[in-house]
Design an enzyme around this catalytic site. Structure first.
Site, PDB file in Angstrom:
ATOM      1  N   HIS A  48       3.393  14.433  -4.485  1.00 38.87           N
ATOM      2  CA  HIS A  48       2.677  14.532  -5.758  1.00 38.87           C
ATOM      3  C   HIS A  48       1.456  15.452  -5.699  1.00 38.87           C
ATOM      4  CE1 HIS A  48       5.098  11.571  -7.806  1.00 38.87           C
ATOM      5  NE2 HIS A  48       4.810  10.629  -6.934  1.00 38.87           N
ATOM      6  N   ARG A  73       3.359  13.062   3.505  1.00 35.19           N
ATOM      7  CA  ARG A  73       4.154  12.257   2.577  1.00 35.19           C
ATOM      8  C   ARG A  73       5.091  13.246   1.879  1.00 35.19           C
ATOM      9  NH1 ARG A  73       3.649   8.845  -2.353  1.00 35.19           N
ATOM     10  NH2 ARG A  73       2.217  10.333  -3.257  1.00 35.19           N
ATOM     11  N   GLU A 152       7.947   0.599  -2.398  1.00 40.53           N
ATOM     12  CA  GLU A 152       7.229   0.777  -3.673  1.00 40.53           C
ATOM     13  C   GLU A 152       8.127   0.523  -4.872  1.00 40.53           C
ATOM     14  OE1 GLU A 152       5.625   4.741  -4.032  1.00 40.53           O
ATOM     15  OE2 GLU A 152       7.409   5.695  -3.233  1.00 40.53           O
ATOM     16  N   ASP A 178       3.539   2.775  -7.872  1.00 42.77           N
ATOM     17  CA  ASP A 178       4.947   2.658  -8.264  1.00 42.77           C
ATOM     18  C   ASP A 178       5.405   1.206  -8.232  1.00 42.77           C
ATOM     19  OD1 ASP A 178       6.072   5.201  -9.007  1.00 42.77           O
ATOM     20  OD2 ASP A 178       5.607   5.871  -6.983  1.00 42.77           O
TER      21      ASP A 178
HETATM   22  C1  3PY Z   1       2.056   4.766  -5.132  1.00 40.07           C
HETATM   23  O1  3PY Z   1       1.058   4.051  -5.266  1.00 40.07           O
HETATM   24  O2  3PY Z   1       3.105   4.623  -5.768  1.00 40.07           O
HETATM   25  C2  3PY Z   1       2.016   5.859  -4.185  1.00 40.07           C
HETATM   26  O3  3PY Z   1       3.010   6.504  -3.979  1.00 40.07           O
HETATM   27  C3  3PY Z   1       0.721   6.197  -3.521  1.00 40.07           C
HETATM   28  O4  3PY Z   1       0.467   7.547  -3.702  1.00 40.07           O
HETATM   29 MG    MG Z   2       4.620   6.149  -5.226  1.00 37.59          MG
END
Ligand code: 3PY
Ligand code: MG
Length: 258
Positions: A48, A73, A152, A178
């Site tokens: 992101h 990431r 997530e 997420d």
């Molecule tokens: C989330 O909180 O979904 C993440 O991927 C952290 O960047």
């Molecule tokens: Mg995320």
């Protein structure tokens, strides 16, 4: 041997909690500026963040210049790209949206050398950077690099036990934003919601019991302190954008108060 790099995995398991500078901005000077405030490692956010491949490479190098590991990431399912980042000297990969044991096995297969997985060997920077010979890279590379699955989603949480049982997987990383979206079926985004906090406790307990590294994204330092108390071993603290904005807001407010 470059123990400040090769020893990172062991240091995470032994504690104390390591704190990561979360870096989405392209300029390596931003990563460097934040890292110098006492963070233990950098996480470069390809998924992101604003990064391109050149800035990921620069981020890895600038972290190394400060004797700190850089993790990346990656994008969803981009396991082949992740192997390249390891070749360039990243010490760890954090893979988003790992929702099943099959996802976790594929991840580990791309990023661990045989016999654990099927990572392809490339004579790129990592070998020399870690102080390894080619032979040592194959024998010790798996222990020197960490492969982490993001938990997530509702599906990922439901499959947590099976994901934690995947041998080549070093740890899990909770993405609370997420997670809040899927737990509420798209009703909210609130990384600090009570349901997310409850899930964070479960991931910590099960992850530690399985001998994996437990880690998470924290929107701010207060949350990170709470997760230290839950036993988390690696925590990001805000993001470079958040840190810049909050310092800008605070200083401008002081200036305007006069
Ligand atoms: C989330 O909180 O979904 C993440 O991927 C952290 O960047
Ligand atoms: Mg995320």
């Amino acid at each position: 041997m470059s123990d400040h790099l090769t020893g990172f995995r062991a240091r995470l398991k032994a504690g104390p909690t390591a704190f990561a500078a979360w870096c989405g901005m392209r300029d390596p000077a931003v990563t460097e500026t934040i890292l110098k405030e006492g963070f233990d490692c950098a996480i470069l956010d390809w998924q992101h963040g604003y990064h391109d491949q050149t800035s990921i490479e620069a981020g890895i190098l600038v972290a190394q210049a400060h004797r700190k590991p850089a993790l990346v990431r990656i994008g969803v399912g981009d396991f082949a790209g992740a192997a390249r980042f390891l070749d360039w000297g990243a010490l760890g990969i954090i893979a988003p949206m790992i929702n099943s044991a099959a996802d976790a096995r594929t991840l580990a297969d791309f990023l661990k050398y045989p016999p654990v997985g099927g990572r392809s060997w490339g004579p790129t920077r990592a070998t020399g950077m870690l102080g390894f010979t080619n032979q040592q890279q194959i024998q010790r590379g798996n222990d020197a690099t960490i492969v982490i699955a993001m938990i997530e989603t509702r599906e990922g949480l439901a499959a947590l036990d099976e994901i934690l049982a995947v041998p080549g997987l070093d740890g899990v990383f909770v993405g609370p934003g997420d997670l809040s979206i899927t737990l509420s079926n798209g009703g909210m985004i609130d990384p600090l919601h009570a349901d997310v906090t409850a899930a964070l406790k479960v991931v910590a307990e099960k992850g530690l019991a399985a001998g994996k590294i437990v880690s998470a994204f924290c929107p701010d330092g207060k949350r990170a302190a709470e997760l230290v108390a839950m036993g988390y071993q690696l925590l990001s603290v805000g993001t470079d954008g958040f840190l810049l904005r909050s310092a800008a807001r605070a200083e401008l407010a002081k200036a305007k108060a006069s």
